[in-house]
Scaffold this motif. Structure first.
Motif, short mmCIF file in Angstrom:
data_model
loop_
_atom_site.label_atom_id
_atom_site.label_comp_id
_atom_site.label_asym_id
_atom_site.label_seq_id
_atom_site.Cartn_x
_atom_site.Cartn_y
_atom_site.Cartn_z
N THR A 217 0.84 -1.19 0.00
CA THR A 217 0.00 0.00 0.00
C THR A 217 0.87 1.24 0.00
O THR A 217 1.91 1.29 0.68
N VAL A 218 0.45 2.24 -0.75
CA VAL A 218 1.10 3.54 -0.77
C VAL A 218 0.13 4.57 -0.23
O VAL A 218 -1.08 4.50 -0.50
N TYR A 219 0.65 5.51 0.52
CA TYR A 219 -0.17 6.54 1.14
C TYR A 219 0.23 7.93 0.65
O TYR A 219 1.38 8.16 0.27
N LEU A 220 -0.71 8.82 0.68
CA LEU A 220 -0.43 10.23 0.44
C LEU A 220 -1.07 11.01 1.58
O LEU A 220 -2.29 11.15 1.64
N GLN A 221 -0.22 11.46 2.49
CA GLN A 221 -0.69 12.30 3.60
C GLN A 221 -0.73 13.74 3.11
O GLN A 221 0.29 14.28 2.69
#
Length: 119
Positions: free
Chosen positions: A74-78
């Protein structure tokens, strides 16, 4: 397959975290990126990550952080300090090789998630 989630309606100054869950294969060796598309505009690069290297478009530097969890694929963008101009559909994408900043260079795309920032 890439599945993006986490969008929503927020006020200026608020935060959101987008997630992009990958399935079907490991994406750990690929460039993972986020693009966004505002109404009437082309899809534009936001951020990318490969291994521990991260890249951002100038307008989000210092506000957005891209990160990855290989165990969860999984990749996140905060996204912090959101502005009305951040309003767009956000897409996660992946490609092999080097980082590219144009959407046509990416092979795999998830469905978008809408982020709306009110003033």
């Amino acid at each position: 397959q890439l599945q993006a989630s986490g969008g929503g309606l927020v006020q200026a100054g608020d935060s959101l975290r987008l997630s992009c869950a990958a399935s079907g294969r490991s994406f750990s060796n690929l460039v993972m990126a986020w693009f966004r598309q505002a109404p009437g505009k082309e899809r534009a690069f936001v951020a990318a990550i490969k291994w521990s290297s991260t890249y951002y478009t100038d307008s989000v530097k210092g506000r957005f952080t891209i990160s990855g969890d290989d165990a969860k694929n999984t990749v996140y963008l905060q996204m912090n300090s959101l502005k009305p101009e951040d309003t767009a559909v956000y897409y996660c994408t992946a490609r092999g090789g080097a980082i590219h900043y144009t959407a046509r260079s990416y092979n795999y795309w998830g469905q978008g998630t809408l982020v709306t920032v009110s003033s």
